[in-house]
Design an enzyme around this catalytic site. Sequence first.
Site, PDB file in Angstrom:
ATOM      1  N   TRP A 191       0.811  -1.272   0.022  1.00 24.14           N
ATOM      2  CA  TRP A 191       0.021   0.069  -0.007  1.00 24.14           C
ATOM      3  C   TRP A 191       0.884   1.204  -0.160  1.00 24.14           C
ATOM      4  O   TRP A 191       0.354   2.535  -0.020  1.00 24.14           O
ATOM      5  CB  TRP A 191      -1.114  -0.135   1.168  1.00 24.14           C
ATOM      6  N   GLU A 198      12.102   1.553  -4.303  1.00 27.16           N
ATOM      7  CA  GLU A 198      11.699   2.776  -4.005  1.00 27.16           C
ATOM      8  C   GLU A 198      12.437   3.276  -2.542  1.00 27.16           C
ATOM      9  O   GLU A 198      12.930   4.427  -2.454  1.00 27.16           O
ATOM     10  CB  GLU A 198      10.135   3.437  -3.716  1.00 27.16           C
ATOM     11  N   GLY A 249       4.611   1.859 -10.992  1.00 23.98           N
ATOM     12  CA  GLY A 249       3.636   2.915 -11.160  1.00 23.98           C
ATOM     13  C   GLY A 249       3.749   3.720 -12.518  1.00 23.98           C
ATOM     14  O   GLY A 249       3.376   4.692 -12.416  1.00 23.98           O
ATOM     15  N   GLY A 290       0.801  -2.694  -6.327  1.00 20.30           N
ATOM     16  CA  GLY A 290       1.019  -1.524  -5.457  1.00 20.30           C
ATOM     17  C   GLY A 290      -0.363  -0.564  -5.881  1.00 20.30           C
ATOM     18  O   GLY A 290      -1.519  -1.107  -5.206  1.00 20.30           O
TER      19      GLY A 290
HETATM   20  P1  13P Z   1       2.563  -0.670  -9.028  1.00 21.82           P
HETATM   21  O1  13P Z   1       1.688  -1.706  -9.079  1.00 21.82           O
HETATM   22  O2  13P Z   1       1.652   0.666  -8.295  1.00 21.82           O
HETATM   23  O3  13P Z   1       3.157  -0.405 -10.094  1.00 21.82           O
HETATM   24  O4  13P Z   1       3.791  -0.906  -7.754  1.00 21.82           O
HETATM   25  C1  13P Z   1       4.198  -1.915  -7.787  1.00 21.82           C
HETATM   26  C2  13P Z   1       5.369  -2.137  -6.671  1.00 21.82           C
HETATM   27  O5  13P Z   1       6.255  -1.183  -6.460  1.00 21.82           O
HETATM   28  C3  13P Z   1       4.906  -2.927  -5.525  1.00 21.82           C
HETATM   29  O6  13P Z   1       5.966  -3.142  -4.582  1.00 21.82           O
END
Ligand code: 13P
Length: 237
Positions: free
Chosen positions: A9, A91, A162, A218
């Site tokens: 999340w 990240e 993302g 995510g």
């Molecule tokens: P998204 O699914 O928003 O691309 O994020 C992936 C993620 O970093 C899961 O840890």
Amino acid sequence: MPKIVAANWKMNLRRQSACELVSALKAEGRKCWLFPAFPLLGPVADTLIGGGLRLGAQDVSPEPDGAFTGDVSAEMLVDAGCELVLVGHSERRKQHGELGDLLARKLKRAAEGGLETVYCVGETLNQRKAGKAREVVKEHLSTLQGARKVAAVAYEPVWAIGTGETATPAQAEEMHAFIRGELKTLGLDVPILYGGSVKPGNARELLAQAHVDGVLVGGASLKLESLRAIDEAALES
Ligand code: 13P
């Protein structure tokens, strides 16, 4: 083995929205792994009691309890109801400069404190374009040398996080097969999750790949409808 659906999340949701989502997932008998932000761990832990959901944190201190302002120890996370923790997410690698040495200490501390880890690896777009994707992933995986209590490895190509851009099922499968081989040389036999813009529209195809043992989601994990659809795809694959 059933395929795994894990929800990262990130820095989203509030106590009420998180607990409503967890109540609904629990009522539907879902068995996802949930990674809420620190302040939500307690309320989510209380809400998921008695269901099949597993709770995890998004980070852990490399130190035990002590004078480390702003950090949260593995023991505190276990005390809050966590069984799992993410380590090595891109990240954190990028925004907090987390590298191999620190990540190895986090892996060790997590295991000592009683947590299982989901260790994340993945290359950037430039690294992939330069033909270095495998080299980067192999280097990330080398941090797992001697690691205990690894619940899963997540392959998350940075260029797919993302961005709405997903690795094709073939790209994911190829890298997962490579990771499987590398993990074997490290003496690890653990599920390999794919992460990076997983959505209801692409989850089924990704989960159909032999070496894709689950997904780390995510954005699409923040809403019941999309998380449910991804979980249904996992249950059917
Ligand atoms: P998204 O699914 O928003 O691309 O994020 C992936 C993620 O970093 C899961 O840890």
